[in-house]
Structure formats: structure tokens, C-alpha cells
Design an enzyme around this catalytic site. Structure first.
Site, PDB file in Angstrom:
ATOM      1  N   TYR A 122      66.237  43.002 -41.482  1.00 22.35           N
ATOM      2  CA  TYR A 122      67.128  43.245 -42.625  1.00 22.35           C
ATOM      3  C   TYR A 122      66.848  44.551 -43.361  1.00 22.35           C
ATOM      4  O   TYR A 122      67.533  44.862 -44.333  1.00 22.35           O
ATOM      5  CB  TYR A 122      67.048  42.068 -43.606  1.00 22.35           C
ATOM      6  CG  TYR A 122      67.496  40.755 -42.987  1.00 22.35           C
ATOM      7  CD1 TYR A 122      68.820  40.582 -42.585  1.00 22.35           C
ATOM      8  CD2 TYR A 122      66.603  39.705 -42.783  1.00 22.35           C
ATOM      9  CE1 TYR A 122      69.239  39.397 -42.008  1.00 22.35           C
ATOM     10  CE2 TYR A 122      67.012  38.512 -42.211  1.00 22.35           C
ATOM     11  CZ  TYR A 122      68.332  38.360 -41.819  1.00 22.35           C
ATOM     12  OH  TYR A 122      68.749  37.192 -41.246  1.00 22.35           O
ATOM     13  N   HIS A 182      77.714  41.403 -42.500  1.00 23.52           N
ATOM     14  CA  HIS A 182      76.394  40.968 -42.047  1.00 23.52           C
ATOM     15  C   HIS A 182      75.528  42.193 -41.832  1.00 23.52           C
ATOM     16  O   HIS A 182      75.948  43.136 -41.154  1.00 23.52           O
ATOM     17  CB  HIS A 182      76.501  40.143 -40.758  1.00 23.52           C
ATOM     18  CG  HIS A 182      77.313  38.917 -40.955  1.00 23.52           C
ATOM     19  ND1 HIS A 182      76.842  37.836 -41.676  1.00 23.52           N
ATOM     20  CD2 HIS A 182      78.577  38.610 -40.597  1.00 23.52           C
ATOM     21  CE1 HIS A 182      77.796  36.926 -41.734  1.00 23.52           C
ATOM     22  NE2 HIS A 182      78.860  37.376 -41.093  1.00 23.52           N
TER      23      HIS A 182
HETATM   24  O1  CA2 Z   1      72.775  39.646 -41.066  1.00 21.69           O
HETATM   25  C1  CA2 Z   1      73.136  39.075 -42.106  1.00 21.69           C
HETATM   26  O2  CA2 Z   1      73.477  39.687 -43.116  1.00 21.69           O
HETATM   27  C2  CA2 Z   1      73.114  37.540 -42.191  1.00 21.69           C
HETATM   28  O3  CA2 Z   1      74.294  37.139 -42.873  1.00 21.69           O
HETATM   29  C3  CA2 Z   1      71.874  37.165 -42.981  1.00 21.69           C
HETATM   30  C4  CA2 Z   1      71.613  35.665 -43.035  1.00 21.69           C
HETATM   31  C5  CA2 Z   1      71.665  35.051 -41.636  1.00 21.69           C
HETATM   32  O4  CA2 Z   1      71.558  33.630 -41.745  1.00 21.69           O
HETATM   33  C6  CA2 Z   1      72.949  35.397 -40.921  1.00 21.69           C
HETATM   34  O5  CA2 Z   1      72.906  34.830 -39.624  1.00 21.69           O
HETATM   35  C7  CA2 Z   1      73.119  36.906 -40.811  1.00 21.69           C
HETATM   36  C8  CA2 Z   1      70.228  35.355 -43.618  1.00 21.69           C
HETATM   37  C9  CA2 Z   1      69.924  36.001 -44.900  1.00 21.69           C
HETATM   38  C10 CA2 Z   1      68.469  35.876 -45.163  1.00 21.69           C
HETATM   39  O6  CA2 Z   1      68.031  37.094 -45.682  1.00 21.69           O
HETATM   40  C11 CA2 Z   1      66.704  37.354 -45.695  1.00 21.69           C
HETATM   41  C12 CA2 Z   1      66.341  38.611 -46.077  1.00 21.69           C
HETATM   42  C13 CA2 Z   1      65.023  38.953 -46.099  1.00 21.69           C
HETATM   43  C14 CA2 Z   1      64.059  38.043 -45.754  1.00 21.69           C
HETATM   44  C15 CA2 Z   1      64.418  36.780 -45.356  1.00 21.69           C
HETATM   45  C16 CA2 Z   1      65.744  36.430 -45.331  1.00 21.69           C
END
Ligand code: CA2
Length: 145
Positions: free
Chosen positions: A24, A101
Site C-alpha cells: 500500500y 483501489h
Molecule cells: O488496494 C486497495 O486499495 C484495497 O481496496 C485495500 C483493501 C483490500 O481489502 C482490497 O482488497 C484492496 C484493504 C485496506 C487495508 O489497508 C491497509 C493499509 C495498510 C496496512 C494494512 C491495511
């Protein structure tokens, strides 16, 4: 038409910049919200931002947007892959929305490939990192009357 967008970030996106930088990146949620606001501002719009880990809070914010927003930019987090209710809220208010995303969900686990929003989103931006939020704002605003 109100010159305002609602920016919605769903569950766990408050953790941006604190964990999983390889997936991310290192930007924080505050960085994302500033980027979206600056991008919209350059085009004469303002942004109201919300992040919640609670589906019902997100749905209430989406309903409220009907009163004073022209569109929605949303990263629904994991609810992308599970929530008929979020889809119903977005289609129910009738505002155009962009699905964002940060990561490329098509290059990750199989379960991330399905989105309950894919066929109703006006714009989809996937796998462009946080710059995808700026692209989503621009592409959504370009579609408004
Ligand atoms: O890629 C993306 O933006 C997602 O929407 C992010 C979601 C995931 O479940 C989707 O499949 C794709 C998860 C967000 C969690 O974000 C975090 C960021 C940093 C550390 C842990 C989680």
C-alpha cells in the site's frame, strides 16, 4: 449541482502508511485526503472525507451525500469483495461514483478479483497507488454535467 465530492475510505484504510508498505506504499490516510482535496480544489470542487471501519457508518455517509455532493470517490477496502449493502447504498442514491483501489487487486489473491461495484461504478482506478485517488477525482469530475 453542488461543487463537492464525498471521499470514502473503508475498513482498515486508517492503517495506511503504518503497515504493509510493499502493498500500500508509505503515504498515510491524511496524505490521501489532502491529495484528493488539492486535486478537486484545482478544478473548483471541495472534498468531504470520511474513513470508517463500520459498514453502517459508511452507508449513512453515502446516504447523506445525496443532499450536498455531486459524486463520490470510494475505496471500500475489503467491503469491495463482500458487501451487497454498500452497492445498494451507492446505487440507491444515484450519484456517480469512482471505485479506487491502491493495489492491483487482479494480481493478488483470487478473492480480491470480484467487486460488488464493478458494473455500477462510473470510474474504476486500480493499482495506481495513492495517485489513483487524484486520477479518480479528475476522471469523475470530467464526467459530471
Ligand atoms: O488496494 C486497495 O486499495 C484495497 O481496496 C485495500 C483493501 C483490500 O481489502 C482490497 O482488497 C484492496 C484493504 C485496506 C487495508 O489497508 C491497509 C493499509 C495498510 C496496512 C494494512 C491495511
Amino acid at each position: 449541482m453542488p461543487r463537492r465530492l464525498l471521499l470514502v475510505n473503508g475498513p482498515n484504510l486508517n492503517l495506511l502508511g503504518t503497515r504493509e508498505p510493499e502493498v500500500y506504499g508509505t503515504a498515510t490516510l491524511a496524505d490521501v485526503e489532502r491529495l484528493a482535496a488539492d486535486t478537486a480544489s484545482a478544478l473548483g470542487f471541495e472534498v468531504r472525507a470520511i474513513q470508517s471501519n463500520h459498514e453502517g457508518v459508511l452507508i449513512d455517509a453515502i446516504h447523506a451525500a445525496r443532499e450536498d455532493c455531486a459524486g463520490i470517490v470510494i475505496n471500500p477496502g475489503g467491503l469491495t469483495h463482500t458487501s451487497v449493502s454498500l452497492r445498494d447504498a451507492l446505487t440507491g442514491i444515484g450519484l456517480p461514483f469512482a471505485e479506487v483501489h491502491i493495489s492491483d487487486v487482479y494480481k493478488r489473491e483470487e478473492f480480491r478479483r470480484h467487486s460488488y461495484l464493478h458494473d455500477v461504478a462510473a470510474v474504476r482506478v486500480i493499482g495506481r497507488g495513492i495517485d489513483g485517488y487524484a486520477d479518480a477525482v479528475r476522471e469523475l469530475l470530467a464526467q459530471l454535467p
